[in-house]
Design a protein around this motif. Sequence first.
Motif, PDB file in Angstrom:
ATOM      1  N   ASP A 141      49.305  34.111  45.674  1.00  0.00           N
ATOM      2  CA  ASP A 141      48.760  32.899  45.053  1.00  0.00           C
ATOM      3  C   ASP A 141      49.434  32.620  43.713  1.00  0.00           C
ATOM      4  O   ASP A 141      50.058  33.503  43.105  1.00  0.00           O
ATOM      5  N   ASP A 142      49.276  31.380  43.239  1.00  0.00           N
ATOM      6  CA  ASP A 142      49.810  31.014  41.933  1.00  0.00           C
ATOM      7  C   ASP A 142      49.039  31.714  40.814  1.00  0.00           C
ATOM      8  O   ASP A 142      47.822  31.941  40.917  1.00  0.00           O
ATOM      9  N   VAL A 143      49.770  32.044  39.747  1.00  0.00           N
ATOM     10  CA  VAL A 143      49.155  32.490  38.499  1.00  0.00           C
ATOM     11  C   VAL A 143      49.142  31.300  37.555  1.00  0.00           C
ATOM     12  O   VAL A 143      50.194  30.738  37.243  1.00  0.00           O
ATOM     13  N   VAL A 144      47.954  30.902  37.125  1.00  0.00           N
ATOM     14  CA  VAL A 144      47.817  29.724  36.273  1.00  0.00           C
ATOM     15  C   VAL A 144      47.857  30.163  34.811  1.00  0.00           C
ATOM     16  O   VAL A 144      47.044  30.982  34.366  1.00  0.00           O
ATOM     17  N   LEU A 145      48.814  29.628  34.070  1.00  0.00           N
ATOM     18  CA  LEU A 145      48.969  29.944  32.651  1.00  0.00           C
ATOM     19  C   LEU A 145      48.106  28.984  31.843  1.00  0.00           C
ATOM     20  O   LEU A 145      48.358  27.779  31.837  1.00  0.00           O
ATOM     21  N   PRO A 146      47.068  29.487  31.157  1.00  0.00           N
ATOM     22  CA  PRO A 146      46.163  28.594  30.420  1.00  0.00           C
ATOM     23  C   PRO A 146      46.897  27.826  29.322  1.00  0.00           C
ATOM     24  O   PRO A 146      47.888  28.314  28.755  1.00  0.00           O
ATOM     25  N   SER A 147      46.389  26.646  29.016  1.00  0.00           N
ATOM     26  CA  SER A 147      47.033  25.809  28.000  1.00  0.00           C
ATOM     27  C   SER A 147      47.036  26.478  26.638  1.00  0.00           C
ATOM     28  O   SER A 147      47.927  26.227  25.816  1.00  0.00           O
ATOM     29  N   TRP A 148      46.066  27.339  26.374  1.00  0.00           N
ATOM     30  CA  TRP A 148      45.992  28.004  25.068  1.00  0.00           C
ATOM     31  C   TRP A 148      46.894  29.230  24.964  1.00  0.00           C
ATOM     32  O   TRP A 148      47.101  29.760  23.874  1.00  0.00           O
ATOM     33  N   CYS A 149      47.409  29.698  26.098  1.00  0.00           N
ATOM     34  CA  CYS A 149      48.179  30.947  26.108  1.00  0.00           C
ATOM     35  C   CYS A 149      49.641  30.680  25.764  1.00  0.00           C
ATOM     36  O   CYS A 149      50.346  29.968  26.485  1.00  0.00           O
ATOM     37  N   THR A 150      50.105  31.276  24.678  1.00  0.00           N
ATOM     38  CA  THR A 150      51.480  31.045  24.223  1.00  0.00           C
ATOM     39  C   THR A 150      52.429  32.202  24.552  1.00  0.00           C
ATOM     40  O   THR A 150      53.646  32.021  24.495  1.00  0.00           O
ATOM     41  N   GLU A 151      51.887  33.383  24.894  1.00  0.00           N
ATOM     42  CA  GLU A 151      52.737  34.541  25.155  1.00  0.00           C
ATOM     43  C   GLU A 151      52.295  35.275  26.429  1.00  0.00           C
ATOM     44  O   GLU A 151      51.927  36.449  26.404  1.00  0.00           O
ATOM     45  N   PRO A 152      52.345  34.606  27.600  1.00  0.00           N
ATOM     46  CA  PRO A 152      51.949  35.283  28.842  1.00  0.00           C
ATOM     47  C   PRO A 152      53.008  36.295  29.287  1.00  0.00           C
ATOM     48  O   PRO A 152      54.198  36.002  29.276  1.00  0.00           O
ATOM     49  N   ASP A 153      52.543  37.470  29.690  1.00  0.00           N
ATOM     50  CA  ASP A 153      53.439  38.576  30.019  1.00  0.00           C
ATOM     51  C   ASP A 153      52.981  39.225  31.324  1.00  0.00           C
ATOM     52  O   ASP A 153      51.839  39.085  31.743  1.00  0.00           O
ATOM     53  N   TRP A 154      53.892  39.937  31.977  1.00  0.00           N
ATOM     54  CA  TRP A 154      53.593  40.631  33.227  1.00  0.00           C
ATOM     55  C   TRP A 154      53.389  42.116  32.967  1.00  0.00           C
ATOM     56  O   TRP A 154      53.924  42.688  32.010  1.00  0.00           O
ATOM     57  N   GLU A 155      52.617  42.765  33.831  1.00  0.00           N
ATOM     58  CA  GLU A 155      52.412  44.217  33.782  1.00  0.00           C
ATOM     59  C   GLU A 155      52.085  44.694  35.198  1.00  0.00           C
ATOM     60  O   GLU A 155      50.923  44.709  35.595  1.00  0.00           O
ATOM     61  N   LEU A 156      53.075  45.100  35.958  1.00  0.00           N
ATOM     62  CA  LEU A 156      52.826  45.576  37.318  1.00  0.00           C
ATOM     63  C   LEU A 156      52.273  46.999  37.257  1.00  0.00           C
ATOM     64  O   LEU A 156      52.791  47.834  36.506  1.00  0.00           O
ATOM     65  N   GLU A 157      51.230  47.273  38.060  1.00  0.00           N
ATOM     66  CA  GLU A 157      50.542  48.556  37.937  1.00  0.00           C
ATOM     67  C   GLU A 157      50.103  49.103  39.295  1.00  0.00           C
ATOM     68  O   GLU A 157      49.735  48.348  40.198  1.00  0.00           O
ATOM     69  N   LEU A 158      50.123  50.424  39.410  1.00  0.00           N
ATOM     70  CA  LEU A 158      49.507  51.127  40.524  1.00  0.00           C
ATOM     71  C   LEU A 158      47.991  51.092  40.347  1.00  0.00           C
ATOM     72  O   LEU A 158      47.479  51.303  39.235  1.00  0.00           O
ATOM     73  N   VAL A 159      47.270  50.831  41.443  1.00  0.00           N
ATOM     74  CA  VAL A 159      45.810  50.759  41.401  1.00  0.00           C
ATOM     75  C   VAL A 159      45.220  51.797  42.342  1.00  0.00           C
ATOM     76  O   VAL A 159      45.590  51.857  43.524  1.00  0.00           O
ATOM     77  N   ALA A 160      44.300  52.603  41.833  1.00  0.00           N
ATOM     78  CA  ALA A 160      43.517  53.514  42.667  1.00  0.00           C
ATOM     79  C   ALA A 160      42.230  52.807  43.072  1.00  0.00           C
ATOM     80  O   ALA A 160      41.536  52.231  42.230  1.00  0.00           O
ATOM     81  N   VAL A 161      41.912  52.841  44.363  1.00  0.00           N
ATOM     82  CA  VAL A 161      40.731  52.172  44.900  1.00  0.00           C
ATOM     83  C   VAL A 161      39.713  53.248  45.298  1.00  0.00           C
ATOM     84  O   VAL A 161      40.023  54.134  46.101  1.00  0.00           O
ATOM     85  N   ILE A 162      38.524  53.156  44.735  1.00  0.00           N
ATOM     86  CA  ILE A 162      37.518  54.194  44.933  1.00  0.00           C
ATOM     87  C   ILE A 162      36.865  54.069  46.309  1.00  0.00           C
ATOM     88  O   ILE A 162      36.600  52.966  46.794  1.00  0.00           O
ATOM     89  N   GLY A 163      36.627  55.217  46.932  1.00  0.00           N
ATOM     90  CA  GLY A 163      35.874  55.282  48.172  1.00  0.00           C
ATOM     91  C   GLY A 163      34.539  55.945  47.917  1.00  0.00           C
ATOM     92  O   GLY A 163      33.537  55.286  47.642  1.00  0.00           O
ATOM     93  N   CYS A 164      34.510  57.258  47.938  1.00  0.00           N
ATOM     94  CA  CYS A 164      33.282  58.004  47.658  1.00  0.00           C
ATOM     95  C   CYS A 164      32.891  57.841  46.193  1.00  0.00           C
ATOM     96  O   CYS A 164      33.733  57.978  45.300  1.00  0.00           O
ATOM     97  N   PRO A 165      31.621  57.519  45.885  1.00  0.00           N
ATOM     98  CA  PRO A 165      31.200  57.367  44.490  1.00  0.00           C
ATOM     99  C   PRO A 165      31.572  58.588  43.654  1.00  0.00           C
ATOM    100  O   PRO A 165      31.552  59.726  44.145  1.00  0.00           O
ATOM    101  N   ALA A 166      31.908  58.326  42.397  1.00  0.00           N
ATOM    102  CA  ALA A 166      32.347  59.402  41.506  1.00  0.00           C
ATOM    103  C   ALA A 166      31.586  59.327  40.189  1.00  0.00           C
ATOM    104  O   ALA A 166      31.642  58.308  39.497  1.00  0.00           O
ATOM    105  N   PHE A 167      30.890  60.378  39.854  1.00  0.00           N
ATOM    106  CA  PHE A 167      30.187  60.451  38.574  1.00  0.00           C
ATOM    107  C   PHE A 167      30.333  61.862  38.016  1.00  0.00           C
ATOM    108  O   PHE A 167      29.919  62.830  38.641  1.00  0.00           O
TER     109      PHE A 167
END
Length: 315
Positions: A141-167
């Motif tokens: 999908d498109d990334v919409v850059l807000p009108s107020w945002c003057t310095e939009p930057d990218w940050e690609l990241e690995l994401v861990a997705v939780i299965g069993c609850p962890a506390f």
Amino acid sequence: MESSPSLAGPFALGTFAADGPAFPGLVAGDRVLDLSGLAPDTRALLERWDDVLPLLHDATGAWRPLDGLRVLPPVEPRQIFQSGANYRTHVAELAVAHEPAGGRPAEQVRAEVAAMMDRRAAEDLPYVFAGLPSSITGPYDDVVLPSWCTEPDWELELVAVIGCPAFRVPVESALGHVAAYTIANDVTAREAVFRRDMKEIGTDWLRAKNAPTFTPLGPYLVPAAFVADPQDLRVTLRLNGATMQDESTKDMIFDVARLVSYVSQTVELLPGDLLLTGSPAGNGLHHGRLLRDGDVMEGTISGLGSQRNRCRDER
């Protein structure tokens, strides 16, 4: 089943739509199996992950071609946690970029930052903050850059997705609570990160990170069982075809297990929750080239697939 192109393992999970409601699907190669008979969405599948995963290996039914389906964010999380300043090279780059003109030499800055990171690692103090699910958008999908945002930057990241609850889980068992991995681009309004009106407040992650569409997610959830080592994955982002980020997850200060354990000491992690593990080096601030209307970001993590997002100025 044959392995899907660029995916680790024989299959992955996603959320898809055609003409009707969204549905959870098993993706293998260029085809998708509707899993709505098992659960209404992927989060419900993650809530029964230990029982569901064996069933997916032998899943049967009417397969649909992937082409023609819209690929939606693969999961709707209750909570999002984001690790900041978690890649050594990235932290050093940011420190040099923020050094005022005529300030300390770059090598001095890097040496001081390296010592700081060593202290953080020794004291076991990751830096984690909360994000908002409303910032999530699809992997194409498109990334919409807000009108107020003057310095939009990218940050690609690995994401861990939780299965069993962890506390309050120890580091040694923390990865047992990770069901899958995916990709996020943690788009950031750099000018909003630090509050200029009151420096004592520190960072303003609400405004800097959480505009709508600022978190492209996916394309899929790749089961953790298919990812041999989350600390040995290549994170690559290309902007209009030019490589900007290209780093291994080996450069993390705190690995996935330590991050999961750390967050779980304060809050209970729930099925479907996302833990963004930090951005590697190569952000726009380093390159002196921030996002503009029409830019195309292509993000890939080895074994997890790719996402492609065009930037659009909301004006």
